[in-house]
Design a protein around this motif. Sequence first.
Motif, PDB file in Angstrom:
ATOM      1  N   THR A 805      55.538  87.021 118.676  1.00  0.00           N
ATOM      2  CA  THR A 805      55.435  87.388 117.862  1.00  0.00           C
ATOM      3  C   THR A 805      55.431  87.022 116.463  1.00  0.00           C
ATOM      4  OG1 THR A 805      56.360  89.481 118.634  1.00  0.00           O
ATOM      5  CG2 THR A 805      56.579  89.207 115.556  1.00  0.00           C
ATOM      6  N   LEU A 806      56.537  85.760 116.288  1.00  0.00           N
ATOM      7  CA  LEU A 806      55.718  84.640 114.538  1.00  0.00           C
ATOM      8  C   LEU A 806      55.028  83.824 115.115  1.00  0.00           C
ATOM      9  CD1 LEU A 806      59.471  83.180 115.564  1.00  0.00           C
ATOM     10  CD2 LEU A 806      59.269  85.145 113.981  1.00  0.00           C
ATOM     11  N   SER A 807      53.594  84.437 116.183  1.00  0.00           N
ATOM     12  CA  SER A 807      52.675  83.223 115.731  1.00  0.00           C
ATOM     13  C   SER A 807      51.566  84.274 114.978  1.00  0.00           C
ATOM     14  CB  SER A 807      51.576  83.753 117.979  1.00  0.00           C
ATOM     15  OG  SER A 807      52.247  83.352 117.832  1.00  0.00           O
ATOM     16  N   PHE A 808      52.123  85.633 114.680  1.00  0.00           N
ATOM     17  CA  PHE A 808      51.131  86.890 113.358  1.00  0.00           C
ATOM     18  C   PHE A 808      51.969  86.915 111.944  1.00  0.00           C
ATOM     19  CE2 PHE A 808      49.623  87.357 117.892  1.00  0.00           C
ATOM     20  CZ  PHE A 808      48.271  87.753 117.643  1.00  0.00           C
ATOM     21  N   GLN A 809      53.070  85.890 111.714  1.00  0.00           N
ATOM     22  CA  GLN A 809      53.861  86.043 110.362  1.00  0.00           C
ATOM     23  C   GLN A 809      53.744  84.493 110.702  1.00  0.00           C
ATOM     24  OE1 GLN A 809      57.574  87.298 113.339  1.00  0.00           O
ATOM     25  NE2 GLN A 809      57.153  89.378 111.759  1.00  0.00           N
ATOM     26  N   LYS A 810      54.354  84.076 109.302  1.00  0.00           N
ATOM     27  CA  LYS A 810      54.192  83.083 108.689  1.00  0.00           C
ATOM     28  C   LYS A 810      55.834  83.225 107.811  1.00  0.00           C
ATOM     29  CE  LYS A 810      52.453  84.309 104.414  1.00  0.00           C
ATOM     30  NZ  LYS A 810      51.597  85.947 104.819  1.00  0.00           N
ATOM     31  N   HIS A 811      56.718  81.876 108.133  1.00  0.00           N
ATOM     32  CA  HIS A 811      57.802  81.771 106.942  1.00  0.00           C
ATOM     33  C   HIS A 811      57.605  81.256 105.093  1.00  0.00           C
ATOM     34  CE1 HIS A 811      59.687  81.881 110.769  1.00  0.00           C
ATOM     35  NE2 HIS A 811      60.301  82.729 110.291  1.00  0.00           N
ATOM     36  N   ILE A 812      57.602  81.822 104.444  1.00  0.00           N
ATOM     37  CA  ILE A 812      58.402  81.612 103.165  1.00  0.00           C
ATOM     38  C   ILE A 812      59.890  80.994 102.561  1.00  0.00           C
ATOM     39  CG2 ILE A 812      58.074  82.154 100.586  1.00  0.00           C
ATOM     40  CD1 ILE A 812      56.095  84.105 101.810  1.00  0.00           C
ATOM     41  N   THR A 813      60.246  79.969 102.179  1.00  0.00           N
ATOM     42  CA  THR A 813      61.444  79.821 101.249  1.00  0.00           C
ATOM     43  C   THR A 813      61.489  79.885  99.958  1.00  0.00           C
ATOM     44  OG1 THR A 813      60.632  77.800 101.040  1.00  0.00           O
ATOM     45  CG2 THR A 813      61.610  77.651 103.275  1.00  0.00           C
ATOM     46  N   SER A 814      62.770  80.114  99.913  1.00  0.00           N
ATOM     47  CA  SER A 814      62.597  80.755  98.317  1.00  0.00           C
ATOM     48  C   SER A 814      64.125  79.067  97.650  1.00  0.00           C
ATOM     49  CB  SER A 814      63.107  81.830  98.330  1.00  0.00           C
ATOM     50  OG  SER A 814      64.322  82.018  98.613  1.00  0.00           O
TER      51      SER A 814
END
Length: 854
Positions: A805-814
Motif C-alpha cells: 500500500t505504501l508503494s502507492f503513497q508518499k509521506h509529507i512532513t510538517s
Amino acid sequence: MSTPPFLALVDPTAAPLLPALALLGPVLIPVSLLSAVLPTLPPTASYFVQAEESTDDLISLLDNGASKIVVSPSQLKELDGSAPRERLILKLDEQELASSKDLLSAVGGVVLVSDVPTTAKTLGVSGVDVYLQPTSPSPSELPDLIKQSRPSTYILPTSLLTTGPTSAAYLSIADAFLAPIISDRPDGLFPTIVSSTLHSSRPLGLVYSSKESIAEAINTGKGVYQSRKHGLWRKGETSGAIQELVSIGLDCDSDALLFDVVQHGSGFCHLPQSTCFGDLSGLARLEDTLHARLQSAPEGSYTKRLFTDDKLLRSKILEEAEELCDAETKEEVAFEAADLLYFALARCVSKGVTLRDVEAALDKKSLKVSRRTGNAKPKFTEQVEKKDQASGSIVKPQSKPTEPVPTSFPENDDGPIKCRTAVLGDLDKSEQAKLLLRPVLNSLAMIDKVKPIVERVRKEGDAGLRAMTKQFDKADLPSNILRPPYATPSESELPTSVRAAIDQAYANVKAFHQAQAETKPLVVTTMPGVVCSRFVRPIARVGVYVPGGTAILPSTAIMLGVPAQVAECREIVLATPPRPDGSISPEVLYVAQLTGVTCILKAGGAQAVAALAYGTDEVPKVDKIFGPGNQWVTAAKMLVQNDTDALVAIDMPAGPSEVLVIADKTASPIFVASDLLSQAEHGTDSQVVLVAIDLTEDHLAEIEHQIDVQAHALPRVKIAREAIKKSLIVKVDNLDRAIDFSNEYAPEHLILHLENASQVVEKIENAGSVFVGAFSPESCGDYASGTNHTLPTNGFARQFSGVNTLSFQKHITSQELTADGLRILGPTVVELAEREGLEAHANAVRVRLAQLKA
C-alpha cells in the motif's frame, strides 16, 4: 562462413563482454567456469570448452552443447576415436608440436601456444583449423598479428578485451574483429547480406557496412549499416522497425559480411514485400501465414479451431503422421508430408515456436555424441503390430495419465530433468560467490532498442500509439483508451466459478493491504513549542501494467489495482495489450471494475509505458508506473524513470522469476519438487534453488525423481526442463549456513520446508516474500492469500520491498513552532546556518527573534 578472426578465452570477470562476444562466434570457456558462464550466455551463442586434466567425462561436454573441446595429447589418446575429429582441438606448445604431429590427423583443430604468427600451411597440415594462443600478448600489436595470421584464429583472454576504444591496456572487441577485414571497393565499404534469424529460406537484403557501423553494431547489438548517401544507418531509428542482432560472420575471403538479425516491426524492404528479393516461399511463407491467422482468424473458422482446440490439432497431427507412414508413391509421400508439416507448424505457432527454434533444436541434437538405441516407444510398437495383425484396423494410442503425480510420462521422455548440485562446504569464497550469480541482463542494449518506440509516442502522441498498437498488437483501434462504466462480462465470458475465485482473491488482498494503510499522522513534540509531524498522501496518478495479449493475468491486475485503490489514488490507469479485435480479457476487465480503475489503456510493450510516462491527448500522464512485463517493458520503464521530462517513478528493478527452497529432513519430496517447478514453468530464465540441510542421498534422490516425474506431467515441460537444467541444489550441513546462503542470495520467493519453520522467520533478512511451512505453497501468494506477488528479483530484495500500500503513497512532513519554541530553537539554527555560510537562512530566524524581543 570462415573461422572467426579471434576466439575469446573467458575469465570470471567476462560477463559484461559476453553479449558482444557472442555476436562474433564461439567463446572458449574453461571447464571450471562452465556452470557459472553458460547461464549468462545468450541462447543463440555457441561455445568451445577448455578441458582440464581432471575432467573425467569429455563426451558429456559435447553432448551438453559444446561445439568443440580443447584437449591435451593424453586426453586425446583416452578418447581413442570416440568423438568426431572435427569436434576436437588439440592444445600443444612449440616443444610438443614436433613430437605430436601424428596426432593432428585425429583432430579438427590445434591450439598452438606461440607468439609467432602461424597457419596450417606453415605447419604442413591440411584440414585442421589453427588457433594461436600468444604467451604475452600486447593489445597494440594484436590487430596486426591477427591480420598476418589469417586464416588462423587468435585466442585472446577476455581480460585484454573491452567494449570501449582500444587503449594501451585493452583491445576493443570491434577492432579485434575488424583486423582482417578487407575491401576492394573505392569507398572502403563491405557488402553485407542481412538474413532473418526467423526465416532462413531467403535473405532480407544486401546493404553495406563500414568499420564505424560494424563497431557500433557490435557494441549495441542492433542492425547498424553504412548508407552510401546518408552515412550511418541505424535500422529502425525513426520507423521503430529495429533489428536485434544475433550474429555477425565473415565470408571465406574476409571481404563480405553476414548479419543474422531478428527483424521487428514493418520489415526490411521499403516495398510492401517480405524481403528485398520478393516474398518468402515454402515453410517460411507458411509460418508467416499461420502467424497472421493466429492473430486474425475469424471465430469459428477452421484455422481458429486449430489454434484453440488442442484435441482437434492433436488428432490431425496423429492422423497425418499415420497417413504419411501409409503413403507409398513419391507423390503420395510429398502430399502427406506437406499436410503433416502444415499441422505440425500450426502446433509450433500456437505455442510461440518459430522455424528457427526448430532449427536450433536440430542443431542442438546434432551436437550429441552419445546416441540412444533409437527404438520406438513400446506403445507405438504395439500399435503398429496390432494394426498389422488386424489388417489395417487402427488402434488408438493410450491416453496420457491423469494422476497428480504420475509414476511415468513416456510421451515427453527425453532424459531425466535434473538440477546442478554443489556442496557449499567444499567451495572457496570465490566459488561460493558464483552460486549467487544471476544471468547477465544487458539492460543498456535493451534501452537502446526501446528508445525509438518511446520517442515515437512522445512525439506523435495518440497517432503514434495507435500505429504501433496496430503493428505490434495487431489491433486497429479508433482509440486506445476505455473509460468507465465498463461492460460487465457475460456468464459465457466469465463463468461464475472464475468470478467467485477473483472475488475471494480480491477480498483477501484488499484485507491485507488495508491493514498496511496509515490511519493517522505521526506527531512528535521534539522540544517545548516545536511539533513535527508526518502524514501520508496518495500518489495522485498511477499506471499499472498488466501483461496480456495471449496471456490472461487477472492476478497481476488484482495485485496492482487493490493497493492503488486502498491508497486512494485519484487516477488509476491500467495498461494491457488488446486482443486483435480490440477487446481485453473479461477477467482483467472484471478486476478493473472491482478496483476502481479510472482508465484502461489498450496498449502493450514499450509504447504503453511511454504513453503512461508522457501522456497523450487521450492517455492521462501518471506519476508512477507499476507492474511486470517482458524485457521491452522493463527497459522502457528504466528509460523513462531517468528522463527528467517524464518526471515519473517506477516500482522496482525487474528480472527473471526466482524461488529458493530451504529443506530439512522433514521435507516432503513431492511438495519440494512441486514448489521448485511452480517457479521453473515461468520461463527458461527462471531462477530455482534448493538449499538442502544435511539431507541423505536417498532423500535428495527422491526429490530429484519427483522433479523429473512432475515436470514431465506439465504442459510447459520444455520450459521447466531448460529452467531446471540451469538451477541448483546447494548442500549445507546445518540450518545457520542455509539461512546465511539464503540471505546472501536474497530471493524473490523463499519457501521454508523446515521443522518449526515459523521459528526460523525471525532469521530471514533478505527476501521478497516468505512461505512458511509445508502447506504454504508459493502459488497461494501469487494468487489469493493476501500478500502481493510483485516482488524484487535479481538480489534486489536486499534493498527493495515488494509492492504494498505504501508503494502507492508518499509521506509529507510538517513542523509548527510557537513563539516560545522559536525563542528556544532559534539560536541553534542561527549558529548552524552561520557555520555553513548561509546568512539568509540565519537572517530568517534573526528577524523573528528580534521582533519577539521588541
